[in-house]
Each structure stands twice: as structure tokens, then as C-alpha cells.
Design an enzyme around this catalytic site. Structure first.
Site, PDB file in Angstrom:
ATOM      1  N   GLU A 157      49.446  71.935  29.873  1.00  0.00           N
ATOM      2  CA  GLU A 157      49.023  70.462  30.187  1.00  0.00           C
ATOM      3  C   GLU A 157      49.110  70.229  31.766  1.00  0.00           C
ATOM      4  O   GLU A 157      50.223  70.611  32.379  1.00  0.00           O
ATOM      5  CB  GLU A 157      49.808  69.300  29.705  1.00  0.00           C
ATOM      6  CG  GLU A 157      49.447  67.871  30.016  1.00  0.00           C
ATOM      7  CD  GLU A 157      50.276  66.627  29.711  1.00  0.00           C
ATOM      8  OE1 GLU A 157      50.277  66.784  28.221  1.00  0.00           O
ATOM      9  OE2 GLU A 157      50.406  65.765  30.246  1.00  0.00           O
ATOM     10  N   GLU A 193      56.883  67.388  26.225  1.00  0.00           N
ATOM     11  CA  GLU A 193      57.970  67.245  27.633  1.00  0.00           C
ATOM     12  C   GLU A 193      59.160  66.539  27.367  1.00  0.00           C
ATOM     13  O   GLU A 193      59.371  65.511  27.365  1.00  0.00           O
ATOM     14  CB  GLU A 193      56.861  66.219  28.319  1.00  0.00           C
ATOM     15  CG  GLU A 193      55.639  66.870  28.933  1.00  0.00           C
ATOM     16  CD  GLU A 193      55.073  66.131  30.105  1.00  0.00           C
ATOM     17  OE1 GLU A 193      55.267  64.986  30.641  1.00  0.00           O
ATOM     18  OE2 GLU A 193      53.932  66.652  30.654  1.00  0.00           O
TER      19      GLU A 193
HETATM   20  C1  IDC Z   1      49.583  59.412  29.537  1.00  0.00           C
HETATM   21  C2  IDC Z   1      47.991  58.954  29.017  1.00  0.00           C
HETATM   22  C3  IDC Z   1      47.996  57.336  29.322  1.00  0.00           C
HETATM   23  C4  IDC Z   1      49.030  57.078  28.295  1.00  0.00           C
HETATM   24  C5  IDC Z   1      50.353  57.513  28.438  1.00  0.00           C
HETATM   25  C6  IDC Z   1      51.516  56.970  27.403  1.00  0.00           C
HETATM   26  O1  IDC Z   1      47.224  59.556  30.314  1.00  0.00           O
HETATM   27  O2  IDC Z   1      46.819  57.017  28.928  1.00  0.00           O
HETATM   28  O3  IDC Z   1      49.180  55.589  28.210  1.00  0.00           O
HETATM   29  O4  IDC Z   1      50.505  58.942  28.353  1.00  0.00           O
HETATM   30  O5  IDC Z   1      51.354  57.749  26.262  1.00  0.00           O
HETATM   31  C7  IDC Z   1      52.246  63.547  30.483  1.00  0.00           C
HETATM   32  C8  IDC Z   1      52.315  63.303  29.257  1.00  0.00           C
HETATM   33  C9  IDC Z   1      50.951  62.597  28.878  1.00  0.00           C
HETATM   34  C10 IDC Z   1      50.559  61.306  29.721  1.00  0.00           C
HETATM   35  C11 IDC Z   1      50.253  62.182  31.149  1.00  0.00           C
HETATM   36  C12 IDC Z   1      49.759  61.102  32.163  1.00  0.00           C
HETATM   37  O6  IDC Z   1      52.469  64.574  28.570  1.00  0.00           O
HETATM   38  O7  IDC Z   1      51.310  62.049  27.392  1.00  0.00           O
HETATM   39  O8  IDC Z   1      49.415  60.895  29.206  1.00  0.00           O
HETATM   40  N1  IDC Z   1      51.588  62.879  31.527  1.00  0.00           N
HETATM   41  O9  IDC Z   1      50.973  60.245  32.510  1.00  0.00           O
HETATM   42  N2  IDC Z   1      53.168  64.162  31.456  1.00  0.00           N
HETATM   43  C13 IDC Z   1      52.920  64.017  32.734  1.00  0.00           C
HETATM   44  C14 IDC Z   1      51.680  63.283  32.887  1.00  0.00           C
END
Ligand code: IDC
Length: 485
Positions: free
Chosen positions: A403, A311
Site C-alpha cells: 500500500e 498495518e
Molecule cells: C483510509 C481511507 C479513508 C478511511 C480510513 C479509515 O482512505 O477513506 O476513512 O482509511 O478506515 C492507511 C490504511 C488505510 C487508510 C489509508 C489513508 O491502511 O486503511 O485508508 N492509510 O489514511 N495507512 C496509512 C494511510
């Protein structure tokens, strides 16, 4: 012009030249000097698909002249309002209504009588007549220009990126990988070994630095057999205690999950999970090292798809494009035929979350073939304006939802199953592949399993599913009906 400099290459010029010219239709001006080449070409230009404002064109080129080791196809659109967007199997450029398509390393050599296929997505204001004035290396294609009727919208007719495709044998196993084999991008779709558009549906891991206990033979048996998933996305964070802390160990962990997926007939996306910092160029050297290694190790496998930046955020599209154009050649050098997915601006929102849109990509696509662009959504946060963008962009760009969440963009909060359903219907209609965040038992509502599931190893116990997991499993486990003919 270039033909002159490329010849001769140890051949009997007169004979080959005469044959080439005769096949070209008989209107021969005899070669003026012995060192000049016979040239000629035939073109079949097909509008394979069209929609309001755009179209997919496939162009089959046959060399009717002497052998060439590189070629440039030229043609002229009937008006300058017609534009080439993303192309494949050639490098396209356009000036006014004049278009040129230059061969790539792998398809530049064309023997006399040999053919190759290229294509592109274009935009137009209305369905214009086909272009004219086709030339190959500057010489008019006197062998004729034929056009084929436009097939129905659902038909998949785009060429494979490999110039000569033979019909593969019928599937030997019923797994997604067994049926579909090596994938490639065809027009705006992902195509299987039968050159038919397919949609893959599956799950993303959580960060493999935190949830390794969730990825093993038993959990992937459940994903393949109970969920009937086609796909596992392997989210290898680069920061947050990820790859940068131990490159060798994370590379080995990723490879072991590729093998677990392959053994169960599933595809595997190797996700270089950049997130913070958001500019992928921060990790450019790590990306080159990592992808050189995993691409060499997995080159012979048919189940691997590379996702080079999860991202991107706080970075322009030009910055992402520059990163992609440095990392993709590293992958191609080791694994030339694998599909590569490029993240997009604004957390892979096609730019929408930054107030932009897919237009910046359409106007300046990554200079590479066999690639797709990532789009991510979280159903409780991203709704109609994002869906409108995806519905529009799906006609112009090959998209892969690597995702998505049923919840808010934090990964937590309430599920929004109504918005999730609208999203998945849109993806199904457009055969856009997807992976859901996450196949894990993280203590957050986006996780498919309740906390403790992985420690207990109870992956097929549906009582262990969260609301999100139960919903997504029901969507994923419906029949794929992958087309083979
Ligand atoms: C989130 C995980 C969470 C973690 C966070 C930081 O769900 O447990 O603490 O990342 O690493 C994304 C990202 C993805 C995120 C997810 C939800 O690609 O890494 O995971 N998210 O926030 N993009 C939009 C949402």
C-alpha cells in the site's frame, strides 16, 4: 546421533551403504556394526549476491549416504562476525561462528544421491571466505565443498522453495499471471516460475465494505487492459463494518474478486485489513478462521498472495511475529506454496514510525519460509528517512509495498508527485512490488477516480482520473518485460 535412530528403513544396508560411501570419495571406514549407517554429503555453497555489509548464500546439499528422513546441515563461518539473517527452505540457528540448518517437513527426505537447496541472507563486515566444516547429520561432507563465483547483482540465482524444480514450458499467454505463474520468494526478491526476480505493479481496492460498486468485470477489465496492472490488492477491513460483521459474506466477496483478477491474468493480494485496533492479535481467531477458508478455497490458484495484517500499530515486533507464526501455518496447511506477506511495526513502516528500524526484524525474523515483509508509505508524509531505510532494508529482507499513497497519510491533502516519483524509482531499482491506495472513486485525493465514476461505469475515460490516478496509471502501464530466461 540422529542417523542411528532413523535407520534401517527396510533396505539392504550393505549395498546402499557401500555405494554411498564410494560416491563420497572412496575414503571409507567400513561400517562398524550392521545397524550403523553410511553417511556422506557434498555441498555447493554459492554467494549469489553481495553488497556492502551483506550477502545472499545458496547452499545445495547432496546426500551421498543412506536415505534420511530429516537432516541438519552444520557449517562454520570463518569468523563470528558473519551472521545468518533470514533463511529459506530450512530453519537456521547460529552460535558463535557455528551455524546449523534443519530440514523442513517437505524437504527432510533425501534419498541416496538426492539434492536439495536452501539459502539465507547474511551480514558480514567484509567479503569473507566461504565457511567450512560442513556436516550433514553430524557427519563431515567428504564429497567435497565447491563454491561458485558470484554472479552480477541483477542475476537471479536463488533457489525455489521447492527442492526439485523442472523448467516450465514457455508462457502460453501474455498476461502477468500467464507469464509468471506460481510465484515464490528468492533471496530478497519475488521470483516467477522461471526463478527470475520480478516486480508486480498494481492497485489496491478501497475498503470493500464501502466501495463494492467499484469492483466488477468492467472495472477490472480497465485495470488489466487500460492500466496494464499486474496486481489487485483486495482490502478487506476486519473492523469498521468489515469482516467481523459478516464473515461468510466478506469471505465470499474476497473470493469473487480473486476470480475476477485471475480471469484477467492478474495476481490478487488477499489483505486482512487490520487497522484499528492495531494489535493483530486482537483478531487472531478471526484471522485463523478467515485464512483457513480462503487458503483452502484458493489453494490450486497461482494468482493468490496472502497479506495477514495490514498495518500493525501500537504493538511490538515480537507481538506481530507471534501473530504471524500462528497464522502462517494455517495458510500453509491448506495452500503450501503461496507467498505470505507480514505487516511490520508502526503501520507497516518497518518500525520507523515508532522510532525503530528494520534491524528488529533482521535480528528476529518470522520463523517461516516464502514470506515477505510489508512496507507502506504516503509520499507527502514519508520522505528521505523512510527511503533511506527501505534502500538499506531491501538488501536484507524481501519487501513488498502492499500500500502506498501519493498524498498524506490521512489519504487526503495535496499530492506530492516529486516524492512519489522518488519512491517509485527506488522501488523499480530494487524490483520491489507495489499497490497504490486506491482504485476507487472515494471523495479523497488518494483515490484514482473522481467521485461518481463507479456509478457511471466509466473506468476507461481518462477525464475521470484524479491527479493521483493519472500519475499512477502512467507509471503502472509501462511495459513489464518479465524475464523468462
Ligand atoms: C483510509 C481511507 C479513508 C478511511 C480510513 C479509515 O482512505 O477513506 O476513512 O482509511 O478506515 C492507511 C490504511 C488505510 C487508510 C489509508 C489513508 O491502511 O486503511 O485508508 N492509510 O489514511 N495507512 C496509512 C494511510
Amino acid at each position: 546421533m540422529s542417523l542411528r535412530t532413523r535407520l534401517p528403513r527396510g533396505r539392504t544396508l550393505g549395498v546402499v551403504g557401500a555405494v554411498g560411501a564410494l560416491v563420497a570419495g572412496g575414503l571409507i571406514l567400513a561400517p562398524m556394526v550392521s545397524a550403523s549407517a553410511s553417511a556422506g554429503c557434498r555441498v555447493n555453497y554459492t554467494i549469489a549476491n553481495q553488497w556492502p555489509g551483506g550477502f545472499t548464500a545458496n547452499v545445495a546439499i547432496t546426500n551421498l549416504g543412506d536415505p534420511v528422513t530429516a537432516w541438519t546441515l552444520g557449517f562454520t563461518f570463518p569468523d563470528a562476525g558473519q551472521k545468518v539473517g533470514q533463511g529459506w527452505s530450512a530453519t537456521f540457528s547460529q552460535s558463535g561462528s557455528a551455524v546449523t540448518a534443519k530440514s523442513l517437513d517437505y524437504n527432510g527426505s533425501l534419498a541416496t544421491g538426492a539434492s536439495t537447496s536452501i539459502g539465507f541472507n547474511g551480514t558480514w563486515t567484509s567479503a569473507d571466505p566461504v565457511p567450512g566444516a560442513f556436516t550433514l547429520n553430524g557427519v563431515a561432507c567428504t564429497g567435497g565443498v565447491t563454491t561458485s563465483p558470484s554472479p552480477s547483482k541483477s542475476a537471479s540465482s536463488s533457489p525455489s522453495p521447492s527442492p526439485s524444480t523442472s523448467t516450465p514450458p514457455p508462457p502460453t499467454t501474455g498476461t502477468p499471471l500467464g507469464i509468471n505463474g506460481q510465484l515464490h520468494v528468492c533471496g530478497v526478491n519475488l521470483c516467477n516460475q522461471y526463478n527470475k526476480a520480478i516486480q508486480l505493479r498494481g492497485m489496491s481496492t478501497h475498503g470493500i465494505q464501502w466501495f463494492a460498486s467499484c469492483y466488477n468485470g468492467a472495472s477490472l477489465d480497465a485495470l488489466a487492459n487500460d492500466w496494464k496492472a499486474d496486481l489487485l490488492r483486495i482490502a478487506m477491513y476486519v473492523q469498521e463494518q468489515g469482516y467481523e460483521t459478516n464473515p461468510a459474506a466478506f469471505t465470499a466477496q474476497v473470493n469473487s474478486y480473486v476470480d475476477l483478477a485471475e480471469a484477467r491474468g492478474m495476481y490478487a493480494i488477499i489483505d486482512f485489513h487490520t487497522l484499528t485496533p492495531g494489535d493483530p492479535n486482537y483478531n487472531l481467531d478471526r484471522a485463523k478462521t478467515f485464512f483457513a477458508s480462503v487458503a483452502a478455497r484458493n489453494a490450486a490458484k497461482k494468482n493468490v498472495i496472502y497479506e495477514i495484517a495490514n498495518e500493525p500499530n501500537g504493538v511490538s515486533w515480537q507481538g506481530i511475529k507471534s501473530y504471524a507464526e500462528q497464522v502462517i501455518p494455517v495458510i500453509r496447511a491448506a495452500d503450501p506454496d503461496a507467498v505470505v506477506i507480514v505487516g511490520t511495526r508502526g503501520w507497516s513502516s518497518l518500525g520507523v514510525s515508532d522510532g525503530s528500524s528494520e534491524t528488529e526484524i533482521v535480528n528476529s525474523p518470522v520463523n517461516a519460509t516464502n514470506i515477505m515483509y510489508a512496507f507502506h508509505f504516503y509520499a507527502a508524509s514519508h520522505k528521505d528517512n523512510y527511503r533511506t531505510t527501505v534502500a538499506r532494508a531491501a538488501k536484507l529482507l524481501p519487501l513488498f509495498v502492499t500500500e502506498f499513497g501519493t498524498v498524506s497519510a490521512t489519504g487526503g491533502g495535496a499530492t506530492d508527485l516529486s516524492s512519489t516519483g522518488a519512491w517509485l524509482d527506488l522501488l523499480d531499482q530494487n524490483k520491489i512490488s507495489y499497490a497504490n491506495w486506491t482504485y476507487s472513486d472515494a471523495n479523497e485525493s488518494s483515490a484514482a477516480f473522481k467521485p461518481g465514476t463507479c456509478a457511471a461505469g466509466s473506468y476507461t475515460n481518462t477525464a475521470q482520473l484524479t491527479e493521483s490516478g493519472a500519475y499512477v496509471r502512467n507509471r503502472i502501464r509501462t511495459a513489464d518485460n518479465f524475464p523468462t530466461s
